[in-house]
Scaffold this motif. Sequence first.
Motif, PDB file in Angstrom:
ATOM      1  N   MET A 150      48.975  34.868  58.926  1.00  0.00           N
ATOM      2  CA  MET A 150      47.131  35.779  60.008  1.00  0.00           C
ATOM      3  C   MET A 150      47.564  37.079  60.186  1.00  0.00           C
ATOM      4  N   ARG A 151      47.918  37.415  61.097  1.00  0.00           N
ATOM      5  CA  ARG A 151      47.568  38.610  61.441  1.00  0.00           C
ATOM      6  C   ARG A 151      47.290  40.003  60.046  1.00  0.00           C
ATOM      7  N   ARG A 152      47.945  39.558  59.328  1.00  0.00           N
ATOM      8  CA  ARG A 152      48.049  40.440  58.051  1.00  0.00           C
ATOM      9  C   ARG A 152      47.257  40.394  56.984  1.00  0.00           C
ATOM     10  N   ASN A 153      46.387  38.965  57.593  1.00  0.00           N
ATOM     11  CA  ASN A 153      45.244  38.479  56.408  1.00  0.00           C
ATOM     12  C   ASN A 153      44.285  38.915  57.218  1.00  0.00           C
ATOM     13  N   TYR A 154      44.103  39.349  58.592  1.00  0.00           N
ATOM     14  CA  TYR A 154      42.800  39.876  59.109  1.00  0.00           C
ATOM     15  C   TYR A 154      42.969  41.092  59.498  1.00  0.00           C
ATOM     16  N   ASN A 155      44.010  41.597  59.214  1.00  0.00           N
ATOM     17  CA  ASN A 155      44.246  43.472  58.537  1.00  0.00           C
ATOM     18  C   ASN A 155      43.621  43.842  57.747  1.00  0.00           C
ATOM     19  N   TYR A 156      44.035  43.234  56.955  1.00  0.00           N
ATOM     20  CA  TYR A 156      43.394  43.520  55.148  1.00  0.00           C
ATOM     21  C   TYR A 156      42.193  43.812  55.248  1.00  0.00           C
ATOM     22  N   GLY A 157      41.441  42.856  55.844  1.00  0.00           N
ATOM     23  CA  GLY A 157      40.077  42.499  56.011  1.00  0.00           C
ATOM     24  C   GLY A 157      39.350  43.804  56.485  1.00  0.00           C
ATOM     25  N   VAL A 158      40.274  44.086  58.064  1.00  0.00           N
ATOM     26  CA  VAL A 158      39.786  45.504  57.881  1.00  0.00           C
ATOM     27  C   VAL A 158      39.837  46.869  57.998  1.00  0.00           C
ATOM     28  N   TYR A 159      41.070  46.860  57.278  1.00  0.00           N
ATOM     29  CA  TYR A 159      41.276  47.958  56.160  1.00  0.00           C
ATOM     30  C   TYR A 159      40.218  48.075  55.208  1.00  0.00           C
ATOM     31  N   ASP A 160      40.924  47.224  54.443  1.00  0.00           N
ATOM     32  CA  ASP A 160      39.749  46.903  52.799  1.00  0.00           C
ATOM     33  C   ASP A 160      38.696  47.428  53.274  1.00  0.00           C
ATOM     34  N   SER A 161      38.044  47.327  54.183  1.00  0.00           N
ATOM     35  CA  SER A 161      36.603  47.870  54.561  1.00  0.00           C
ATOM     36  C   SER A 161      36.767  49.458  54.729  1.00  0.00           C
ATOM     37  N   ARG A 162      37.515  49.551  55.674  1.00  0.00           N
ATOM     38  CA  ARG A 162      37.550  51.681  55.474  1.00  0.00           C
ATOM     39  C   ARG A 162      38.098  51.849  54.262  1.00  0.00           C
ATOM     40  N   ILE A 163      38.677  51.185  53.706  1.00  0.00           N
ATOM     41  CA  ILE A 163      39.448  51.911  52.227  1.00  0.00           C
ATOM     42  C   ILE A 163      37.704  51.413  51.380  1.00  0.00           C
ATOM     43  N   HIS A 164      36.727  50.730  51.687  1.00  0.00           N
ATOM     44  CA  HIS A 164      34.869  50.609  50.419  1.00  0.00           C
ATOM     45  C   HIS A 164      34.499  52.016  50.790  1.00  0.00           C
ATOM     46  N   HIS A 165      35.075  52.017  52.672  1.00  0.00           N
ATOM     47  CA  HIS A 165      33.871  53.383  53.428  1.00  0.00           C
ATOM     48  C   HIS A 165      34.293  54.842  52.700  1.00  0.00           C
ATOM     49  N   LYS A 166      35.323  54.468  52.806  1.00  0.00           N
ATOM     50  CA  LYS A 166      35.798  56.166  51.540  1.00  0.00           C
ATOM     51  C   LYS A 166      35.597  56.034  50.517  1.00  0.00           C
ATOM     52  N   HIS A 167      35.588  55.014  49.496  1.00  0.00           N
ATOM     53  CA  HIS A 167      34.965  54.976  47.525  1.00  0.00           C
ATOM     54  C   HIS A 167      33.870  53.698  47.708  1.00  0.00           C
ATOM     55  N   PRO A 168      32.697  54.654  48.394  1.00  0.00           N
ATOM     56  CA  PRO A 168      31.973  53.168  48.557  1.00  0.00           C
ATOM     57  C   PRO A 168      31.093  52.507  46.636  1.00  0.00           C
ATOM     58  N   ASP A 169      31.202  53.492  46.238  1.00  0.00           N
ATOM     59  CA  ASP A 169      30.880  53.436  44.800  1.00  0.00           C
ATOM     60  C   ASP A 169      31.959  52.739  43.204  1.00  0.00           C
ATOM     61  N   GLN A 170      33.113  51.954  44.545  1.00  0.00           N
ATOM     62  CA  GLN A 170      33.310  51.627  43.303  1.00  0.00           C
ATOM     63  C   GLN A 170      33.552  49.643  44.650  1.00  0.00           C
ATOM     64  N   LEU A 171      32.922  48.541  43.467  1.00  0.00           N
ATOM     65  CA  LEU A 171      32.611  47.772  43.724  1.00  0.00           C
ATOM     66  C   LEU A 171      33.694  46.912  43.715  1.00  0.00           C
ATOM     67  N   ASP A 172      35.065  46.802  43.268  1.00  0.00           N
ATOM     68  CA  ASP A 172      36.061  46.040  43.192  1.00  0.00           C
ATOM     69  C   ASP A 172      36.431  46.735  44.630  1.00  0.00           C
ATOM     70  N   ALA A 173      36.169  47.607  45.241  1.00  0.00           N
ATOM     71  CA  ALA A 173      36.930  47.735  46.585  1.00  0.00           C
ATOM     72  C   ALA A 173      36.529  47.438  47.814  1.00  0.00           C
ATOM     73  N   ASP A 174      35.290  46.538  47.633  1.00  0.00           N
ATOM     74  CA  ASP A 174      34.362  46.681  48.724  1.00  0.00           C
ATOM     75  C   ASP A 174      34.990  44.852  48.968  1.00  0.00           C
ATOM     76  N   PRO A 175      34.870  44.886  50.091  1.00  0.00           N
ATOM     77  CA  PRO A 175      35.706  43.390  50.644  1.00  0.00           C
ATOM     78  C   PRO A 175      34.706  42.630  50.436  1.00  0.00           C
ATOM     79  N   TRP A 176      33.235  42.647  50.377  1.00  0.00           N
ATOM     80  CA  TRP A 176      32.205  41.590  50.147  1.00  0.00           C
ATOM     81  C   TRP A 176      32.933  40.900  48.855  1.00  0.00           C
TER      82      TRP A 176
END
Length: 340
Positions: A220-246
């Motif tokens: 459960m905690r790992r899934n939660y953290n994936y949401g946290v860190y995928d969000s950070r990755i998206h803000h690092k690579h905003p032009d990569q649509l498939d890297a956006d958690p949404w």
Amino acid sequence: MSFRVSVVISTFNRLPLLQELLDALGRQTLSPDRFEVLVVDDGSREPAAPVLAQRKDAYPLTVLTQANAGAAAARHAGIMKATGDVVVITDDDMLVPPDFLAEHLAAHDAGHTLVLGQIAADQTLGEKPLFERFHAEQLAKFVARYREKPTAVRGVMVCTGNVSFRRADYLAVGGFDRSLSRSEDRELGVRLQEAGAKLYFAEKARTTNRSDHTDLSVWMRRNYNYGVYDSRIHHKHPDQLDADPWHFLFLVNPVSRGLLLAAVAAPPVGKLLSRAAYKAAETVDKARSLHPAFERVAIAGATLTYGLEYFRGVREEAGSLGNALRDLGSHGWKAFTSKR
């Protein structure tokens, strides 16, 4: 001395499984004078180095030890010590067939520079927790998706359970982002792709996943953290649509979207929903011996649980509901304009 291939393995408290993996690497069809193996012990309770020093392998084995700093830091340390042109990364709970390294190398010799191998479930999958079977199904879907078009792989699909790349390319993009405790492999894949890597899915470069995870709370905690860190990755690579958690919100069943948005709007409610969904899924799963449909329903429940925890993590990283909704709107607009 330099080698054509360097195998890098991060390990943590899995010495018996690691030893079996190292034995399997000793049975490779690739000559042992063409590859080296580097194991990085990420602060295991029982240090691996004294035990591994007793091994008599045909291939060169280097063991590094560090205080616990996470898999990304451990793998980076191994890659920095490696001398091979091609780096192959696999996990310490994997088992590999004799042609594993030869298949990775064949893909590179064919001109591919970022190669994802197949991660298959082991024969004991049916005895494992529901969340492990959910994970196995996700990997099976990946195989089905790219089997017919192996060059369609995207950088966000990179998984350090079974991947290879050129060491020079890794160094050129700066290596793993060691500030990421999750999804550091996806983020590296994005940067390698942006730098021009030629991606390929090598189905025959196969590993068998023998995961020993049994703790639901850890999952459960790992899934939660994936949401946290995928969000950070998206803000690092905003032009990569498939890297956006949404991006994931629009891939799930529309019926589930309202529940996932509820987890964003009210994270405590999302937490209650995720626990309830998993408990219901486990109840259904107990009847899977009666009909395969019960297991399918149970895995669907585990999928919903994953999504609820994931989007709770997305909300945590956003900081507020307003920020989260702005991120959602931005993703929708980018997705719309990209199709025009």
